[in-house]
Design a protein around this motif. Structure first.
Motif, PDB file in Angstrom:
ATOM      1  N   ILE A 156       0.835  -1.201   0.000  1.00 44.58           N
ATOM      2  CA  ILE A 156       0.000   0.000   0.000  1.00 44.58           C
ATOM      3  C   ILE A 156       0.873   1.255   0.000  1.00 44.58           C
ATOM      4  O   ILE A 156       0.525   2.271  -0.587  1.00 44.58           O
ATOM      5  N   PHE A 157       2.040   1.154   0.631  1.00 42.82           N
ATOM      6  CA  PHE A 157       2.944   2.303   0.748  1.00 42.82           C
ATOM      7  C   PHE A 157       4.056   2.278  -0.304  1.00 42.82           C
ATOM      8  O   PHE A 157       5.049   2.995  -0.153  1.00 42.82           O
ATOM      9  N   HIS A 158       3.885   1.467  -1.316  1.00 45.64           N
ATOM     10  CA  HIS A 158       4.900   1.415  -2.369  1.00 45.64           C
ATOM     11  C   HIS A 158       5.080   2.798  -3.004  1.00 45.64           C
ATOM     12  O   HIS A 158       4.109   3.480  -3.336  1.00 45.64           O
ATOM     13  N   GLY A 159       6.310   3.216  -3.148  1.00 47.40           N
ATOM     14  CA  GLY A 159       6.606   4.508  -3.738  1.00 47.40           C
ATOM     15  C   GLY A 159       6.639   5.655  -2.746  1.00 47.40           C
ATOM     16  O   GLY A 159       6.821   6.810  -3.152  1.00 47.40           O
ATOM     17  N   ALA A 160       6.457   5.367  -1.458  1.00 49.61           N
ATOM     18  CA  ALA A 160       6.489   6.437  -0.452  1.00 49.61           C
ATOM     19  C   ALA A 160       7.855   7.116  -0.441  1.00 49.61           C
ATOM     20  O   ALA A 160       8.896   6.490  -0.676  1.00 49.61           O
ATOM     21  N   LEU A 161       7.835   8.419  -0.192  1.00 51.60           N
ATOM     22  CA  LEU A 161       9.061   9.200  -0.081  1.00 51.60           C
ATOM     23  C   LEU A 161       9.249   9.568   1.383  1.00 51.60           C
ATOM     24  O   LEU A 161       8.324  10.044   2.041  1.00 51.60           O
ATOM     25  N   SER A 162      10.456   9.336   1.894  1.00 47.52           N
ATOM     26  CA  SER A 162      10.718   9.550   3.311  1.00 47.52           C
ATOM     27  C   SER A 162      11.955  10.413   3.498  1.00 47.52           C
ATOM     28  O   SER A 162      12.956  10.249   2.786  1.00 47.52           O
ATOM     29  N   PHE A 163      11.858  11.331   4.459  1.00 51.97           N
ATOM     30  CA  PHE A 163      13.045  12.020   4.938  1.00 51.97           C
ATOM     31  C   PHE A 163      13.614  11.181   6.077  1.00 51.97           C
ATOM     32  O   PHE A 163      12.961  11.012   7.111  1.00 51.97           O
ATOM     33  N   ALA A 164      14.780  10.659   5.863  1.00 50.92           N
ATOM     34  CA  ALA A 164      15.375   9.733   6.823  1.00 50.92           C
ATOM     35  C   ALA A 164      16.677  10.305   7.362  1.00 50.92           C
ATOM     36  O   ALA A 164      17.384  11.047   6.663  1.00 50.92           O
ATOM     37  N   THR A 179      14.510   8.980   0.797  1.00 55.51           N
ATOM     38  CA  THR A 179      14.459   7.586   0.368  1.00 55.51           C
ATOM     39  C   THR A 179      13.112   7.275  -0.269  1.00 55.51           C
ATOM     40  O   THR A 179      12.093   7.906   0.040  1.00 55.51           O
ATOM     41  N   ASN A 180      13.140   6.279  -1.122  1.00 59.85           N
ATOM     42  CA  ASN A 180      11.948   5.811  -1.829  1.00 59.85           C
ATOM     43  C   ASN A 180      11.684   4.378  -1.410  1.00 59.85           C
ATOM     44  O   ASN A 180      12.582   3.526  -1.467  1.00 59.85           O
ATOM     45  N   LEU A 181      10.454   4.111  -0.961  1.00 57.63           N
ATOM     46  CA  LEU A 181      10.098   2.781  -0.487  1.00 57.63           C
ATOM     47  C   LEU A 181       9.716   1.900  -1.666  1.00 57.63           C
ATOM     48  O   LEU A 181       8.766   2.196  -2.398  1.00 57.63           O
ATOM     49  N   VAL A 182      10.465   0.817  -1.843  1.00 53.32           N
ATOM     50  CA  VAL A 182      10.186  -0.159  -2.902  1.00 53.32           C
ATOM     51  C   VAL A 182       9.776  -1.455  -2.224  1.00 53.32           C
ATOM     52  O   VAL A 182      10.568  -2.052  -1.477  1.00 53.32           O
ATOM     53  N   THR A 183       8.548  -1.894  -2.439  1.00 53.89           N
ATOM     54  CA  THR A 183       7.999  -3.056  -1.729  1.00 53.89           C
ATOM     55  C   THR A 183       7.983  -4.293  -2.633  1.00 53.89           C
ATOM     56  O   THR A 183       8.097  -4.196  -3.865  1.00 53.89           O
ATOM     57  N   PHE A 184       7.786  -5.452  -1.977  1.00 57.86           N
ATOM     58  CA  PHE A 184       7.786  -6.740  -2.679  1.00 57.86           C
ATOM     59  C   PHE A 184       6.606  -7.569  -2.200  1.00 57.86           C
ATOM     60  O   PHE A 184       6.051  -7.323  -1.113  1.00 57.86           O
ATOM     61  N   PRO A 185       6.199  -8.555  -2.982  1.00 56.37           N
ATOM     62  CA  PRO A 185       5.029  -9.365  -2.614  1.00 56.37           C
ATOM     63  C   PRO A 185       5.185 -10.134  -1.307  1.00 56.37           C
ATOM     64  O   PRO A 185       4.187 -10.570  -0.733  1.00 56.37           O
ATOM     65  N   TYR A 235      10.467  -4.873   2.033  1.00 55.50           N
ATOM     66  CA  TYR A 235      10.743  -3.655   1.271  1.00 55.50           C
ATOM     67  C   TYR A 235      12.215  -3.308   1.383  1.00 55.50           C
ATOM     68  O   TYR A 235      12.943  -3.850   2.232  1.00 55.50           O
ATOM     69  N   ILE A 236      12.636  -2.426   0.521  1.00 53.73           N
ATOM     70  CA  ILE A 236      13.956  -1.810   0.632  1.00 53.73           C
ATOM     71  C   ILE A 236      13.780  -0.306   0.482  1.00 53.73           C
ATOM     72  O   ILE A 236      12.795   0.166  -0.069  1.00 53.73           O
ATOM     73  N   ARG A 237      14.731   0.456   1.011  1.00 54.98           N
ATOM     74  CA  ARG A 237      14.721   1.904   0.860  1.00 54.98           C
ATOM     75  C   ARG A 237      15.805   2.285  -0.132  1.00 54.98           C
ATOM     76  O   ARG A 237      16.971   1.925   0.047  1.00 54.98           O
ATOM     77  N   VAL A 238      15.420   3.023  -1.135  1.00 53.15           N
ATOM     78  CA  VAL A 238      16.362   3.467  -2.170  1.00 53.15           C
ATOM     79  C   VAL A 238      16.574   4.965  -2.001  1.00 53.15           C
ATOM     80  O   VAL A 238      15.616   5.743  -1.973  1.00 53.15           O
ATOM     81  N   LYS A 239      17.832   5.376  -1.881  1.00 55.65           N
ATOM     82  CA  LYS A 239      18.130   6.800  -1.750  1.00 55.65           C
ATOM     83  C   LYS A 239      17.917   7.493  -3.090  1.00 55.65           C
ATOM     84  O   LYS A 239      18.516   7.120  -4.098  1.00 55.65           O
ATOM     85  N   VAL A 240      17.045   8.507  -3.069  1.00 55.76           N
ATOM     86  CA  VAL A 240      16.721   9.235  -4.305  1.00 55.76           C
ATOM     87  C   VAL A 240      17.035  10.720  -4.184  1.00 55.76           C
ATOM     88  O   VAL A 240      16.739  11.494  -5.094  1.00 55.76           O
ATOM     89  N   GLY A 241      17.609  11.123  -3.089  1.00 56.68           N
ATOM     90  CA  GLY A 241      17.939  12.537  -2.926  1.00 56.68           C
ATOM     91  C   GLY A 241      18.520  12.790  -1.562  1.00 56.68           C
ATOM     92  O   GLY A 241      18.748  11.872  -0.758  1.00 56.68           O
TER      93      GLY A 241
END
Length: 878
Positions: A341-349, A495-501, A505-511
């Motif tokens: 449900i939270f796939h693609g979320a952007l987080s300030f970490a 970070t960008n939240l990338v989820t799996f079935p 999930y993993i967090r990908v740094k996007v900025g």
């Protein structure tokens, strides 16, 4: 120097086992969970494994029976403990930091409770089990620093006591606004995180970057949540962003009974799910995420019971933006929550890097059932759903060979989180400060063999000067140092939240968010790295109160709505908008005009009446035709100059009139060409003088007719006025007045070439500006005055009996002349551009042709067609 055993203490937020006594009406006695390692130098940590959820679930079998208490743990927070232990063990193995000194630690759980926070701190500082503030009884605890806690509220509780004893406290949480923890009030307080104000800037710049204008907010229902909203709302307003809704999550979710659990599971969904906002900013703590996850899960469940094909549709079109305090974590009965449900979320970490060996350290963790580690038993039982070997329950027995990496990231994360990274750096900050202090002592103090123990004795307050100036690079290469407010000098990761079935999930740094950059440039974002929610129709998505106003339209505010909600109104005539969502339409710059759809400006066309225009060709043909006709008439009159009909009314005036009319026809050609300084100066003045001469000639003819009739009577005094001298005097005097007016006009404010940018939408009119408008109308008015005088005299003399009388022809010609010019004025003033010039040319030709036809056509008819009538006897009437 002989190696001595030292102790490092850590104070964490982590729910441990809850022990209960027999029900007596009082609250059960709760004993803080701890992990103890003996030593002389202590660093403490306070954690909360529960993570602000219910601290335990109590099942009551009978009012007279004992409580059966099941600890409810936030298993993700167990990594905070392991990161602390890993850092201590790594320092103890490193011969370059604190050689001959071994660090130990205490780890306590405060259950997110104020009373236990104070109790735990006092127990950490003084003898365990005996509440004796300011007295050290039994084993001495040489506490040099405290690490914790996970929220600002607990940090402030800790600071109330630790500041009194000047013991360094390093917080690793993200809720750290200065209104809660003030550096001046708590000088012993340090933050292993940047200032929260940087996140406010980052949130606004992120929304502005993606042009998200309609945004919802979910926050914790507490003081930090209100502070966040109050600080952010003015910044949003300045950047044209509206708050679509504000939803407040409960401060604590109490699950003290089965009824509470059922209420938590079956509660109604929040109204914010009906909002049209695509972007939702989540501020708070991990419990805020748990509440949100529960709400979305319940919405999906309700949609499924209504036979909705896509039970996950509540997240369709949603982009979740979370702050650094929020962790994507669930508790055990949410194990199978669909994190997608939270796939693609952007987080300030909180900024973090991979620490070499940490993941391996997590993989090799083995449970130990001894009492030193008070957390491992409850953690292991809950995360693996088993019982320790000494348990009498019927569950499967824990073997101790279970692996932590077999769980999704919502339960336990194998990569180091931002909070764990902060704990790791906090341990190193204290260790480096101790190392620097010991090095300073060794350099300035001679140590005898018997004074080594005193040499290693550390007072907590002695560590502050070294901790305030600390600066080192950790094993990941990041520089660690504090600013003058005791905050970490660093930024945030985006970070960008990338989820799996498999619910992981993993967090990908996007900025990143960097406070060292110029204002307005703090946020750096890489859109190409972002993976958006799979259900989004537009990527990047829009988040607007209504559809955008496309070019050619402007925003029109709705009464009673927020400024982000508006209608789209088409641009008015002559204006355009070339961008989306423009507040108002604009006028094009000089020389440009809007296109048909009014979304861009195009250059205007320069127009003037040229010889290539169809109307110009017609007018030129008419001018040439009438001028030739006038020349022919003049030739006829010259040929028959001695005949009675030519001689009847002053041949000289006739020649002057015909020449004037000939020039009038030709001067109209001056109006057909691109205006320049010469043509603008000549065409009005020449036209005015020539036309005045023509009208003056007609007036002289009329006056001569009247005087001739009156002179024909015997003894009349006017006989001596009849003659050429009077005629020439009238023509010259009347024309001279016009010449003076034209000369004055040319000297004071002459006509000049001009560009009319505004009269027409698509064209620039190249025209002759009349200069002095008053003098221009004086010239026209003078001609009109002469015409009216001439018409009046001719009208009064129209019934004279003599056949040679021209009065009736002059009357008719002047009637045509006045009609044409009276029609000219309103038509001339109501037209623009080439049409105005055409009207003036046509008026010149029509009025001149009226004079020519009405006066000379009857005479030419007699001269050419009826020559027998051209005799004296026929002309004289009885």
């Amino acid at each position: 120097m002989a190696k001595s055993v030292s102790l490092l203490v850590l104070l964490l937020h982590m729910a441990g086992k809850v022990r209960s006594l027999k029900c007596t009406g009082d609250n059960p006695l709760q004993i803080p969970h701890q992990w103890y390692q003996p030593g002389e130098i202590l660093i403490g940590e306070i954690t909360n494994l529960i993570g602000y959820m219910a601290y335990h679930v109590s099942f009551t079998r009978h009012p007279s029976e004992d409580f059966i208490n099941i600890p409810v743990l936030n298993t993700k927070f167990y990594q905070h403990i392991l990161a602390f232990v890993f850092a201590v063990e790594e320092i103890n193995r490193n011969p370059n930091i604190l050689p001959n000194v071994t660090l130990g630690f205490h780890i306590y759980d405060n259950y997110s409770d104020r009373r236990w926070s104070y109790q735990t701190i006092l127990d950490l500082l003084f003898h365990y089990g005996v509440f004796s503030p300011n007295f050290n009884c039994g084993i001495s605890k040489n506490v040099v620093g405290i690490i914790g806690a996970l929220n600002s509220e607990t940090s402030s509780y800790m600071a109330d006591i630790l500041t009194l004893y000047k013991i360094p406290q390093i917080s690793y949480d993200g809720s750290f606004q200065s209104t809660v923890i003030d550096s001046a009030q708590f000088p012993s307080f340090y933050r292993m995180v940047p200032n929260e104000a940087l996140q406010y800037v980052g949130i606004v710049q992120l929304l502005v970057h993606f042009r998200w204008k309609w945004v919802g907010f979910i926050m914790h229902d507490d003081e930090p949540g209100e502070h966040f909203l109050q600080r952010l709302e003015p910044m949003l307003s300045r950047n044209g962003i509206c708050v679509a809704f504000t939803e407040r999550s409960p401060r604590k979710l109490h699950l003290d009974s089965i009824d509470d659990v059922m209420k938590f599971t079956d509660s109604d969904t929040a109204a914010f799910l009906e909002s049209t906002a695509t972007v939702v900013v989540v501020y708070g703590e991990t419990v805020t995420f748990m509440w949100l996850a529960k709400t979305l899960w319940m919405q999906a469940r309700m949609s499924s019971t209504r036979n909705v094909e896509d039970p996950d549709r509540t997240s369709e079109g949603k982009v979740w933006v979370t702050t650094s305090q929020v962790d994507f974590a669930v508790i055990n009965f949410q194990l199978f929550f669909d994190i997608r449900i939270f796939h693609g979320a952007l987080s300030f970490a909180i900024h973090s890097n991979a620490i070499l060996g940490f993941q391996r350290f997590l993989q090799i963790q083995k449970p130990s059932w001894n009492n030193e580690n008070g957390f491992i038993k409850d953690f292991w039982e809950q995360v693996f759903d088993c019982e320790v070997p000494d348990s009498m329950n019927s569950k499967e027995t824990c073997t101790g060979e279970e692996k932590l990496d077999s769980f999704p990231a919502t339960i336990f994360e194998m990569s180091m989180t931002g909070h764990s990274y902060s704990i790791y750096n906090a341990v190193y900050a204290i260790a480096h400060s101790l190392h620097t202090m010991f090095s300073h002592r060794a350099k300035h103090t001679a140590v005898e063999e018997g004074d080594r123990q005193a040499f290693l004795t550390v007072k907590p307050w002695q560590l502050h000067p070294f901790l305030q100036r600390i600066s080192f690079n950790n094993s990941a290469g990041d520089e660690i140092m504090f600013n003058d407010r005791g905050e970490l000098v660093a930024g945030f990761d985006v970070t960008n939240l990338v989820t799996f079935p498999n619910y992981s999930y993993i967090r990908v740094k996007v900025g990143k968010l960097d406070a060292q950059t110029p204002p307005g440039k703090e946020l750096t974002i890489h859109e190409d790295r972002i993976e958006w929610h799979r259900e989004l129709r537009q990527k990047p998505p829009f988040s607007l109160c209504n559809d955008k106003c496309y070019p050619g339209y402007s925003k029109e505010m709705k009464e009673g709505e927020k400024f982000c909600c508006y209608d789209c109104a088409p641009c008015p005539q002559g204006k355009m908008s070339n961008q989306e969502d423009m507040d108002y339409c604009i006028i094009c710059q000089e020389g440009h005009y809007p296109n048909k759809v009014q979304d861009e400006c195009i250059p205007k066309i320069l127009i003037f009446l040229s010889f290539a225009d169809t109307l110009s060709i017609i007018l030129v043909f008419m001018a040439v035709f009438f001028s030739l006709t006038t020349a022919v008439v003049l030739a006829i009159f010259i040929k028959y100059k001695d005949t009675p009909i030519v001689k009847a009314n002053n041949r000289s005036l006739t020649y002057v009139l015909l020449v004037s009319l000939f020039l009038c026809f030709l001067c109209s050609l001056l109006f057909i060409r691109q205006p320049n300084t010469v043509t603008c100066l000549l065409r009005q003045t020449i036209f005015g003088i020539v036309f005045t001469t023509a009208v003056s000639s007609v007036l002289a003819k009329t006056i001569i007719v009247v005087l001739a009739f009156m002179a024909s009577k015997p003894g009349n005094l006017f006989r001596k006025w009849v003659g050429k001298r009077l005629a020439y005097s009238i023509v010259i005097s009347c024309s001279s007045v016009q010449m003076v007016l034209c000369a004055l006009w040319s000297c004071v404010s002459p006509p000049f070439p001009d560009l009319d940018m505004h009269s027409l939408n698509a064209e620039i009119i190249m025209q002759c500006n009349e200069g002095s408008v008053s003098l221009f109308y004086c010239v026209l008015g003078y001609m009109g005055f002469l015409a009216i005088v001439c018409f009046t005299v001719a009208f009064l003399a129209r019934k004279l009996p003599d056949s040679f009388n021209e009065a009736k022809f002059i009357t008719f010609s002047m009637l045509v002349f006045c009609s044409v010019w009276l029609s000219f004025l309103p038509t001339y003033l109501s037209t623009k551009g080439k049409d105005m010039v055409v009207v003036e040319i046509f008026s010149i030709l029509a009025s001149s042709a009226g004079l020519l036809g009405c006066i000379f056509w009857p005479k030419c008819y007699i001269l050419i067609v009826r020559p027998e009538m051209n005799n004296r006897e026929h002309l004289i009437r009885k």
